[in-house]
Enzyme design. Structure first.
Site, PDB file in Angstrom:
ATOM      1  N   LYS A 204       0.835  -1.197   0.000  1.00 53.86           N
ATOM      2  CA  LYS A 204       0.000   0.000   0.000  1.00 53.86           C
ATOM      3  C   LYS A 204       0.873   1.251   0.000  1.00 53.86           C
ATOM      4  CE  LYS A 204      -3.447   2.433   2.706  1.00 53.86           C
ATOM      5  NZ  LYS A 204      -4.371   2.461   3.817  1.00 53.86           N
ATOM      6  N   GLU A 210      10.331  -4.874   4.533  1.00 50.23           N
ATOM      7  CA  GLU A 210      10.408  -6.263   4.099  1.00 50.23           C
ATOM      8  C   GLU A 210      10.130  -6.385   2.604  1.00 50.23           C
ATOM      9  OE1 GLU A 210       8.744  -5.085   6.673  1.00 50.23           O
ATOM     10  OE2 GLU A 210       8.645  -6.498   8.339  1.00 50.23           O
ATOM     11  N   GLY A 261      -4.909  -1.615   4.941  1.00 46.28           N
ATOM     12  CA  GLY A 261      -4.103  -2.753   4.479  1.00 46.28           C
ATOM     13  C   GLY A 261      -4.793  -4.087   4.713  1.00 46.28           C
ATOM     14  N   ARG A 262      -5.323  -4.278   5.918  1.00 48.88           N
ATOM     15  CA  ARG A 262      -5.932  -5.582   6.257  1.00 48.88           C
ATOM     16  C   ARG A 262      -7.325  -5.741   5.661  1.00 48.88           C
ATOM     17  NH1 ARG A 262      -4.752  -2.316  10.344  1.00 48.88           N
ATOM     18  NH2 ARG A 262      -6.405  -1.411  11.614  1.00 48.88           N
ATOM     19  N   GLU A 347      -4.968  -6.439  14.729  1.00 47.82           N
ATOM     20  CA  GLU A 347      -4.434  -5.143  14.300  1.00 47.82           C
ATOM     21  C   GLU A 347      -5.548  -4.089  14.342  1.00 47.82           C
ATOM     22  OE1 GLU A 347      -0.830  -4.716  11.490  1.00 47.82           O
ATOM     23  OE2 GLU A 347      -2.515  -4.184  10.227  1.00 47.82           O
ATOM     24  N   HIS A 378      -5.288 -32.777  17.540  1.00 50.17           N
ATOM     25  CA  HIS A 378      -4.142 -33.581  17.980  1.00 50.17           C
ATOM     26  C   HIS A 378      -3.006 -32.692  18.452  1.00 50.17           C
ATOM     27  CE1 HIS A 378      -6.010 -37.271  16.532  1.00 50.17           C
ATOM     28  NE2 HIS A 378      -6.557 -36.464  15.629  1.00 50.17           N
ATOM     29  N   LYS A 516       9.458  -0.690  14.138  1.00 45.34           N
ATOM     30  CA  LYS A 516      10.066  -0.314  12.852  1.00 45.34           C
ATOM     31  C   LYS A 516      11.143   0.742  13.080  1.00 45.34           C
ATOM     32  CE  LYS A 516       5.957  -0.799   9.874  1.00 45.34           C
ATOM     33  NZ  LYS A 516       4.976  -0.052   9.083  1.00 45.34           N
TER      34      LYS A 516
HETATM   35  O1  F6P Z   1       2.032  -4.274   9.895  1.00 46.88           O
HETATM   36  C1  F6P Z   1       1.744  -2.952   9.601  1.00 46.88           C
HETATM   37  C2  F6P Z   1       1.229  -2.768   8.227  1.00 46.88           C
HETATM   38  O2  F6P Z   1       1.115  -1.416   7.997  1.00 46.88           O
HETATM   39  C3  F6P Z   1      -0.088  -3.483   7.950  1.00 46.88           C
HETATM   40  O3  F6P Z   1      -1.179  -2.791   8.407  1.00 46.88           O
HETATM   41  C4  F6P Z   1      -0.018  -3.609   6.474  1.00 46.88           C
HETATM   42  O4  F6P Z   1      -0.973  -4.502   6.007  1.00 46.88           O
HETATM   43  C5  F6P Z   1       1.406  -4.067   6.294  1.00 46.88           C
HETATM   44  O5  F6P Z   1       2.123  -3.307   7.253  1.00 46.88           O
HETATM   45  C6  F6P Z   1       1.981  -3.877   4.928  1.00 46.88           C
HETATM   46  O6  F6P Z   1       2.006  -2.535   4.541  1.00 46.88           O
HETATM   47  P1  F6P Z   1       2.180  -2.117   3.033  1.00 46.88           P
HETATM   48  O7  F6P Z   1       1.060  -2.679   2.278  1.00 46.88           O
HETATM   49  O8  F6P Z   1       2.180  -0.626   3.044  1.00 46.88           O
HETATM   50  O9  F6P Z   1       3.492  -2.666   2.557  1.00 46.88           O
END
Ligand code: F6P
Length: 546
Positions: A204, A210, A261-262, A347, A378, A516
């Protein structure tokens, strides 16, 4: 000048209904016994069953009675839940800390009327056309898609694909890479051929550490493999097209800051789903979610399934004090659902202040966790049955199995029988949780594996199940794009419901920021070895790790 915000709706604990619920809990809730409730009322299952689009729910094995439901609905009304819900659908600034509307529901509206309809359908059509082009593997030359994203830009598509297994394109393999750990991406890329690989960089913000690290690794690998045409092999799904362009990506499918995002599966973030199952099935997923949106908007609160689930969540969290909920999907295709729901709920509602910043005097998000059945039986079900904590379980069942293209015969009969075994297991677990087993019953039931030297009285105490442990059962007729869409929208709206009553902002996530920032501050210390200002534990660990 900052405009004065409209008076906030009352927070749950400041209502009359809250007081009534507290009284009701003391009189009838604390010692509520499910076995007695069923014995008293033969109509209990019918009284507490609901049918929503694509999802049937049996809530009868929960510690609620008709009065509980009435008080909870009163609470929802006093907290102005319908007005809050309508404000979200209308595009009001519901996410106040970020000054944003919350309109993931607009992504699944079938027509272009409603907020942002034109823009939504323009991107959707472009994305689906692109997906169909890629799915024509003979002309696209693409056989593998690597989707790089994390959190909300990963969990949704990753969860949906196994659920829609019967519809997956047979010649297009989808791979998901999320972790910053190179052990995630390296084994995936080691199996691929750059000439036939498409990368989807999903973020987003297009700033997530990452995702950018993995995207850079993917680009380096692609070039090292002799790849030349980045523009043809890399696409992005993001709200920041200019950042994607700076990375060298030309084909971008955008979405908007009013999609959390979620909650973004329904946007361009769903591209891997469209690639895997095609445009038509993707539209069915959206249609299922839209049907649940309409149910949430229109059904009276007492028969509104997301509302009833959200109210039950609040009842358990704030009155019974249950801090956890187990999700047990009895369908292997839903194996990633618990992880998806974990982000969705924890979240969204893992907050400790209300919208005005005031510290909350009550608990909010439970821990949401789980594994598919029967595997969980199990592993951790022992604790659910005999542990010291009461943990409500949400069983998710699918009535009909779907094994595509299976010829009739013994093999098909075996799989049919396995489905009955699966469903029987789910029903039996819910029964066992509720019924328990008295010490007396334990004394009389055979226990062939028990030690013959043990006092039978002691053994009976070990083999006793307390029972009265609550569970909900959600049932889909079959697992299809449409029913999955409805199930997921149901979960979104139940999270909205409890969050709204708690008075929190369910749409920000400030809690992920600090880690972060600290990570970014630690990184340069790897070079310099400087540990000044660090606590002694972090300093020693950094020295050990360098
Ligand atoms: O974990 C924090 C967060 O902002 C989530 O809400 C989001 O889904 C994820 O990181 C990934 O963010 P982006 O889509 O901006 O890479």
């Amino acid at each position: 000048m900052i405009a004065a915000p409209a008076a906030p709706a009352p927070r749950c604990d400041r209502t009359q209904a809250w007081g009534a619920l507290a009284g009701h809990f003391e009189a009838h809730g604390r010692d509520f016994d499910l076995r007695e409730a069923f014995a008293r009322d033969p109509g209990r299952a019918a009284d507490f069953s609901l049918q929503a689009p694509e999802v049937f729910a049996d809530l009868s094995k929960n510690r609620i009675d008709i009065a509980t439901r009435r008080f909870l609905v009163d609470l929802a009304l006093e907290c102005e839940l319908p007005a809050r819900r309508d404000a979200m659908f209308a595009g009001d600034i519901v996410n106040t800390t970020e000054g944003r509307a919350v309109l993931h529901t607009a992504l699944r509206r079938p027509g272009t009327d409603g907020p942002h309809g034109e823009a939504v359908h323009q991107v959707l059509s472009r994305m689906l056309a692109f997906a169909e082009q890629v799915r024509d593997t003979a002309s696209s030359g693409i056989h593998d898609v690597v989707h790089i994203g994390i959190g909300g830009s990963d969990l949704g598509p990753q969860m949906v694909l196994p659920a829609l297994q019967p519809w997956l394109h047979p010649g297009l393999r989808l791979h998901f890479v999320s972790n910053v750990d190179g052990h995630d991406i390296a084994p995936v890329l080691s199996r691929l051929d750059a000439r036939h690989t498409l990368f989807v960089i999903a973020s987003k913000t297009f700033t997530t550490q990452e995702t950018l690290a993995n995207a850079q690794a993917a680009r380096a690998w692609f070039l090292a493999q002799g790849g030349t045409d980045i523009a043809r092999h890399f696409v992005a799904t993001t709200t920041h097209t200019e950042r994607a362009a700076a990375f060298g990506i030309r084909e971008t499918f955008g979405f908007w800051d009013w999609v959390g995002g979620r909650y973004s599966l329904w946007s361009a973030i769903g591209l891997p789903v469209a690639l895997a199952v095609g445009a038509e099935r993707f539209r069915e997923l959206l249609a299922g979610a839209h049907a649940m949106d309409e149910h949430f908007r229109q059904a009276p609160l007492a028969v509104n399934l997301p509302v009833q689930l959200g109210l039950l969540d609040l009842w358990y969290r704030n009155f019974h004090g249950f801090g956890s909920r187990c999700v047990a999907p009895y369908h292997q295709g839903l194996r990633r659902l618990p992880a998806y729901l974990q982000q969705l709920e924890m979240e969204s509602n893992g907050k400790s202040v209300d919208a005005s910043g005031e510290r909350l005097p009550f608990g909010t998000s439970p821990v949401v966790w789980g594994e598919p059945g029967t595997n969980g039986q199990h592993a951790f079900f022992q604790m659910l049955h005999q542990g010291t904590d009461v943990i409500p379980v949400e069983f998710i069942l699918v009535r009909r199995a779907h094994h595509a293209g299976l010829p009739a015969g013994d093999y098909a009969r075996c799989l049919d029988e396995q489905h009955r075994l699966l469903l029987s297991n789910a029903l039996a677990q819910a029964q066992a949780l509720m019924q328990g087993r008295t010490a007396d019953e334990a004394r009389h039931d055979a226990a062939p594996t028990a030690s013959p030297d043990l006092d039978p009285e002691v053994l009976a105490r070990h083999r006793r199940f307390e029972g009265n442990r609550p569970s909900t059962l959600l049932l889909l007729e079959s697992l299809t794009p449409r029913s999955l869409g409805a199930l997921l929208a149901l979960q979104e709206h139940r999270v909205f419901t409890s969050g709204a009553l708690w008075g929190i902002n369910s749409f920000d996530q400030w809690g992920v920021e600090l880690g972060k920032a600290l990570c970014n501050a630690l990184l340069p210390r790897w070079e310099t070895g400087d540990t000044a200002g660090l606590d002694s534990s972090t300093a020693a660990l950094l020295e050990r790790l360098r």
